[in-house]
Scaffold this active site. Structure first.
Site, PDB file in Angstrom:
ATOM      1  N   CYS A   1      29.357  46.841  31.364  1.00  0.00           N
ATOM      2  CA  CYS A   1      30.155  48.099  30.933  1.00  0.00           C
ATOM      3  C   CYS A   1      29.929  48.491  29.349  1.00  0.00           C
ATOM      4  O   CYS A   1      29.675  47.554  28.709  1.00  0.00           O
ATOM      5  CB  CYS A   1      31.765  47.646  31.206  1.00  0.00           C
ATOM      6  SG  CYS A   1      32.169  46.494  30.264  1.00  0.00           S
TER       7      CYS A   1
ATOM      8  N   ARG B   1      48.109  33.044  55.652  1.00  0.00           N
ATOM      9  CA  ARG B   1      48.583  31.661  55.984  1.00  0.00           C
ATOM     10  C   ARG B   1      47.711  30.535  56.500  1.00  0.00           C
ATOM     11  O   ARG B   1      47.867  29.446  56.257  1.00  0.00           O
ATOM     12  CB  ARG B   1      49.591  31.792  57.047  1.00  0.00           C
ATOM     13  CG  ARG B   1      50.610  32.694  56.945  1.00  0.00           C
ATOM     14  CD  ARG B   1      51.923  32.669  58.338  1.00  0.00           C
ATOM     15  NE  ARG B   1      51.236  33.039  59.465  1.00  0.00           N
ATOM     16  CZ  ARG B   1      50.662  34.184  59.789  1.00  0.00           C
ATOM     17  NH1 ARG B   1      51.061  35.321  58.884  1.00  0.00           N
ATOM     18  NH2 ARG B   1      50.285  34.346  60.917  1.00  0.00           N
TER      19      ARG B   1
ATOM     20  N   ALA C   1      45.602  49.348  69.755  1.00  0.00           N
ATOM     21  CA  ALA C   1      44.198  49.887  70.163  1.00  0.00           C
ATOM     22  C   ALA C   1      44.252  51.605  70.211  1.00  0.00           C
ATOM     23  O   ALA C   1      43.327  51.881  69.680  1.00  0.00           O
ATOM     24  CB  ALA C   1      44.120  49.955  71.878  1.00  0.00           C
TER      25      ALA C   1
ATOM     26  N   LEU D   1      51.696  39.800  59.113  1.00  0.00           N
ATOM     27  CA  LEU D   1      50.567  40.298  58.250  1.00  0.00           C
ATOM     28  C   LEU D   1      50.366  39.794  56.956  1.00  0.00           C
ATOM     29  O   LEU D   1      50.067  40.235  55.748  1.00  0.00           O
ATOM     30  CB  LEU D   1      50.720  41.643  57.958  1.00  0.00           C
ATOM     31  CG  LEU D   1      50.932  42.580  59.535  1.00  0.00           C
ATOM     32  CD1 LEU D   1      51.147  43.956  59.220  1.00  0.00           C
ATOM     33  CD2 LEU D   1      49.899  42.556  60.380  1.00  0.00           C
TER      34      LEU D   1
ATOM     35  N   GLU E   1      29.465  38.849  32.155  1.00  0.00           N
ATOM     36  CA  GLU E   1      28.435  38.546  31.169  1.00  0.00           C
ATOM     37  C   GLU E   1      29.217  37.805  29.923  1.00  0.00           C
ATOM     38  O   GLU E   1      28.484  36.832  29.315  1.00  0.00           O
ATOM     39  CB  GLU E   1      27.967  39.776  30.475  1.00  0.00           C
ATOM     40  CG  GLU E   1      27.486  40.789  31.347  1.00  0.00           C
ATOM     41  CD  GLU E   1      28.337  41.665  32.320  1.00  0.00           C
ATOM     42  OE1 GLU E   1      27.937  42.859  32.605  1.00  0.00           O
ATOM     43  OE2 GLU E   1      29.321  41.381  32.435  1.00  0.00           O
TER      44      GLU E   1
ATOM     45  N   HIS F   1      34.279  39.132  31.974  1.00  0.00           N
ATOM     46  CA  HIS F   1      33.421  39.834  32.745  1.00  0.00           C
ATOM     47  C   HIS F   1      32.516  38.678  32.792  1.00  0.00           C
ATOM     48  O   HIS F   1      32.444  37.673  32.048  1.00  0.00           O
ATOM     49  CB  HIS F   1      32.804  41.171  32.312  1.00  0.00           C
ATOM     50  CG  HIS F   1      33.823  42.209  32.387  1.00  0.00           C
ATOM     51  ND1 HIS F   1      33.468  43.371  32.217  1.00  0.00           N
ATOM     52  CD2 HIS F   1      35.174  42.377  32.913  1.00  0.00           C
ATOM     53  CE1 HIS F   1      34.521  44.421  32.453  1.00  0.00           C
ATOM     54  NE2 HIS F   1      35.534  43.632  33.001  1.00  0.00           N
TER      55      HIS F   1
END
Length: 349
Positions: A71, A208, A289, A205, A46, A44
């Site tokens: 945490c 690249r 759409a 999708l 910290e 983390h």
């Protein structure tokens, strides 16, 4: 704290589903250590900031600034609050309390119980905006939804066409704005398209044009119309297929997971609930759409990136209509990108 937020953003795209967090150790108005959460499962902020301090004896007279409450529970790493206490840091400045029920307020309480002065609320709004998606996940138990599309100057997102063979998609985005879209993809865990978009565009999708991780590909195909040759089924990236009944084609590899939903009900809601159960906490909806409009009409969105080009199409598929708070307007070569946000005051699931 500004520096904490700057550092935190360096973990963008790598900490998900964890938040982006930055930390700075200050000794007599001088930064002697800084760090950020670099990737999920790693140290983390910290921990990295404290490790960066060369002379640990200075910690006993230093202040630790951190953009999110430290945490207090054992997860993939030990509690940061215990590390702060063990290093005898006397003061901690926190931007915002952690919304995670397993943490919220407990880290601050632990520090104060051990005699550490804790100041909270410094740049709280900025810290919230940085991890807006994380707060939505924790508070509403749903994915954070981002909409994205590009439209022509006269309000169309594509030509009128019935297949990829008939006509290629309209070129609305330019090289620069297309690259920026790939950057957005690295910031989410899942990317969703509808049946027609998958059929007519055969999209990859994937990321690249930017450095980062590929999101999980998600497609809606109620009647299993997509051919076995569709790029979404190439096995290169994990893919989720939402349909009405299970597809039994042998081509479906292990990287494709099928989830059946009731298309006579609220499909958007079912999809978001299923994705959250799958551990997908941020979702980019890219089209078409009709799918985009369904999220807008049901008010099921949190952010939107709308690119308006100088290109004229004259006719075609009308772009969705959307209203939201304008966060930024950026001008690029031949295009303007509008970044909108929807007020998060409800759980639409």
């Amino acid at each position: 704290m500004q520096r904490c937020l700057q550092l935190a953003r360096k973990g963008e795209g790598y900490t998900r589903p964890n938040p982006m967090v930055g930390a700075v150790v200050v000794y007599r108005e001088r930064i002697i250590g800084e760090g950020y959460h670099k990737q999920f499962g790693g140290a983390h902020a910290e921990v990295n900031a404290i490790k960066a301090v060369n002379d640990r004896s200075l910690l006993a007279d230093s202040t630790l600034y951190v953009s999110l409450e430290p945490c207090s529970h054992h997860g993939k790493t030990p509690p940061c609050s215990e590390l702060i206490i063990a290093n005898r840091i006397p003061r901690v400045v926190v931007a915002i309390k952690d919304p995670n029920p397993a943490v919220s307020g407990r880290g601050i309480a632990m520090l104060r119980e051990n005699g550490i002065e804790v100041i909270q609320g410094v740049l709280e709004n900025e810290a919230y905006e940085l991890n807006r998606a994380f707060f939505v996940n924790q508070q509403y138990h749903r994915p954070y939804v981002i909409l994205k599309w590009a439209q022509s100057k006269d309000g169309y997102i594509d030509h009128s066409r019935s297949s990829l063979q008939e006509k290629k998609p309209a070129l609305i985005s330019n090289r620069l704005t297309h690259t920026l879209v790939h950057r957005i993809r690295t910031q989410v865990q899942g990317i969703l398209v509808g049946t027609n978009t998958a059929l007519m565009d055969n999209p990859q999708l994937t990321v690249r044009k930017w450095y980062g991780q590929n999101p999980i590909r998600i497609v809606i195909d109620r009647e299993n119309k997509l051919p076995s040759t569709a790029t979404l089924f190439d096995g290169q990236v994990p893919t989720i297929l939402f349909n009405a009944f299970e597809r039994t084609d042998v081509f479906l590899c292990e990287s494709v997971k099928q989830i059946q939903i009731d298309f006579s009900g609220d499909t958007n809601k079912q999809i978001l609930q299923s994705l959250y159960q799958e551990g997908i906490f941020s979702l980019l909806v890219e089209g078409g759409a009709q799918l985009l409009s369904s999220f807008i009409e049901k008010n099921m969105w949190d952010e939107a990136y709308v690119e308006k080009s100088t290109t004229m199409l004259q006719s075609g598929t009308k772009a969705p209509e959307i209203q939201g708070e304008e966060i930024s307007i950026k001008n690029y070569l031949g295009a303007t990108q509008f970044h909108l946000k929807c007020p998060i005051s409800r759980n639409f699931l």
